[in-house]
Design an enzyme around this catalytic site. Structure first.
Site, PDB file in Angstrom:
ATOM      1  N   CYS A 269      -3.955   9.381   2.208  1.00 30.33           N
ATOM      2  CA  CYS A 269      -3.005   8.356   1.765  1.00 30.33           C
ATOM      3  C   CYS A 269      -1.769   8.945   1.096  1.00 30.33           C
ATOM      4  CB  CYS A 269      -3.696   7.379   0.804  1.00 30.33           C
ATOM      5  SG  CYS A 269      -4.841   6.240   1.606  1.00 30.33           S
TER       6      CYS A 269
ATOM      7  N   LYS B 200       0.834  -1.209   0.000  1.00 29.85           N
ATOM      8  CA  LYS B 200       0.000   0.000   0.000  1.00 29.85           C
ATOM      9  C   LYS B 200       0.864   1.253   0.000  1.00 29.85           C
ATOM     10  CE  LYS B 200      -3.510   2.734   0.295  1.00 29.85           C
ATOM     11  NZ  LYS B 200      -4.502   2.691   1.357  1.00 29.85           N
TER      12      LYS B 200
END
Length: 425
Positions: free
Chosen positions: A275, A221
């Site tokens: 993010c 990720k």
């Protein structure tokens, strides 16, 4: 393995849609959040965030009795932790480099909260985007709270509790569809942990569930978002270069992208969201000497807002020069967009919000915000007036485009005093 009762800890932009998807498959879901307003809203069959299609799913799930929200964890067969992983208030220094330090407090508190209701056979999954090693740290916190149970780090495949990391990989505005369609990376602390997680996610996931270990899943990720950050930094750096050379960066990128193997992204006022603006620092904090490109990209993107503010200051000066009877106090600056990306209400780590806030602090006149996806600036920007697109276009003096919302793209508008960071006007 049977997962009839599922608990989701953290009912934000990821946790609530995930809880709703399980509930839509007739699983009994307990959503847990410390925000009483969010809990009350969900229990009325409503949502406290903006995400297409989610309101319909949540309303049906609550009405049919498959989803309820609470502030206190309850027993379940599987627990998914989807809480924030922000930075600490102070930066750490490694080898002379100031680096934001990840704050795992929310994960720690969530782990300690569910520990009391764990029982043998339960599965715990960390979905929060986290630094490498966070899943193992979570497992240690759980073990400390429940010494009567065994965990993978000590008992391996024979552990009472299964633990895995499965990062979310969805696009705000398309979360409902992508939760179902996207592949999932499953990083179990043991192969059986991974298999249990696959069985859980296959309740609604149609994409492929690919297994690895917990650390690689965490890094996957971080890698995805760091790659995106580097690509955006290249576009943002191009915009600075083109400004110096009097070149239209939008035309330049359009021409360069005609090459069959080139796909340059579009520049903007910076990088935001929970993010892309955050995750690269998790890599840099662990390996500062090795993560040179990733670190530089962060500096480029974090520096873009200051450049935008300087451009607004220049337009204010131009306006005053053209209008000698006016003063700075008379000038209205309109900022178009506050969210971190188009057509959502998410303000987390938003460069647009930070730029607007900075302008309201330094500008002697008025600062207006046009953000069609939120209803109020209360507790967000007390010194800024929320106004309509039409009013801003007609009555503001300086116009600053920060987000390319669809409403802005559909509007035909031109002005002499314009700073367009998205190239739409």
């Amino acid at each position: 393995m049977s997962f009839n009762h599922i608990s989701v800890i953290g009912l934000g932009y990821i946790g609530l849609p995930t809880a709703a998807m399980f509930a839509s498959r007739k699983k009994h879901v307990i959503g847990v959040d410390v925000n009483q307003h969010a809990v009350d809203t969900i229990n009325k069959g409503e949502i406290h965030i903006v995400e297409p299609e989610l309101d319909i799913i949540v309303h049906a799930a609550v009405t049919e009795g498959y989803l309820k929200a609470t502030t206190t964890p309850e027993p379940a067969d599987a627990f998914l932790i989807a809480v924030p992983t922000p930075f600490k208030n102070s930066e750490g220094e490694q080898n002379g480099i100031n680096i934001p330090e990840p704050d795992l407090t929310y994960i720690q508190k969530a782990s300690q909260a569910i520990a009391s209701v764990l029982k043998p056979g339960d599965l715990v999954i960390l979905e929060s985007t986290s630094p490498v090693g966070a899943t193992e740290q979570m497992a240690d916190w759980l073990a400390e709270s429940r010494p009567d149970l065994t965990f993978p780090q000590n008992a391996g495949e024979k552990s009472d509790i299964r633990i895995a990391h499965c990062p979310e990989r969805v696009l705000p505005g398309h979360v409902v569809r992508e939760l179902v369609e996207n592949d999932r990376v499953i990083g179990g602390m043991t192969p059986k942990c991974s298999q249990a997680a696959i069985e859980l996610y296959k309740t609604f996931v149609e994409g492929e569930c690919v297994t690895t270990n917990a650390r690689t899943a965490e890094m996957a990720k971080l890698t995805e978002n760091s790659c995106r950050d580097v690509q955006i930094a290249f576009a943002n750096e191009l915009s600075l270069i083109c400004d110096e050379l009097d070149i239209d960066v939008w035309e330049l990128i359009s021409l360069a992208n005609r090459h069959p193997r080139i796909n340059i992204l579009q520049p903007g006022p910076g990088v935001g969201g929970h993010c892309i603006a955050v995750d690269p620092w998790f890599i840099v904090s662990k390996t500062p000497e090795q993560a040179k490109i990733i670190h530089t990209a962060r500096q480029v993107n974090d520096g873009k807002p200051s450049w935008v503010i300087d451009k607004v200051k220049l337009e204010i000066a131009n306006f005053l020069q053209d209008n000698p009877t006016k003063t700075a106090q008379d000038i209205v600056v309109a900022c178009y967009g506050l969210a971190f990306k188009p057509d959502i209400d998410d303000l987390r780590e938003s460069p647009a919000l930070n730029i607007t806030k900075a302008l309201s602090n330094m500008h002697a006149g008025s600062v207006w915000a046009v953000e069609p996806n939120i209803a109020s600036l209360e507790n967000v920007l007390s010194t800024v007036e929320l106004t309509s697109l039409e009013n801003a276009q007609e009555n503001a003096d300086i116009h600053l485009v920060l987000v390319d919302h669809s409403q802005f793209k559909a509007s035909k508008f031109s002005t002499k005093y314009l700073v367009d960071t998205k190239g739409i006007w």
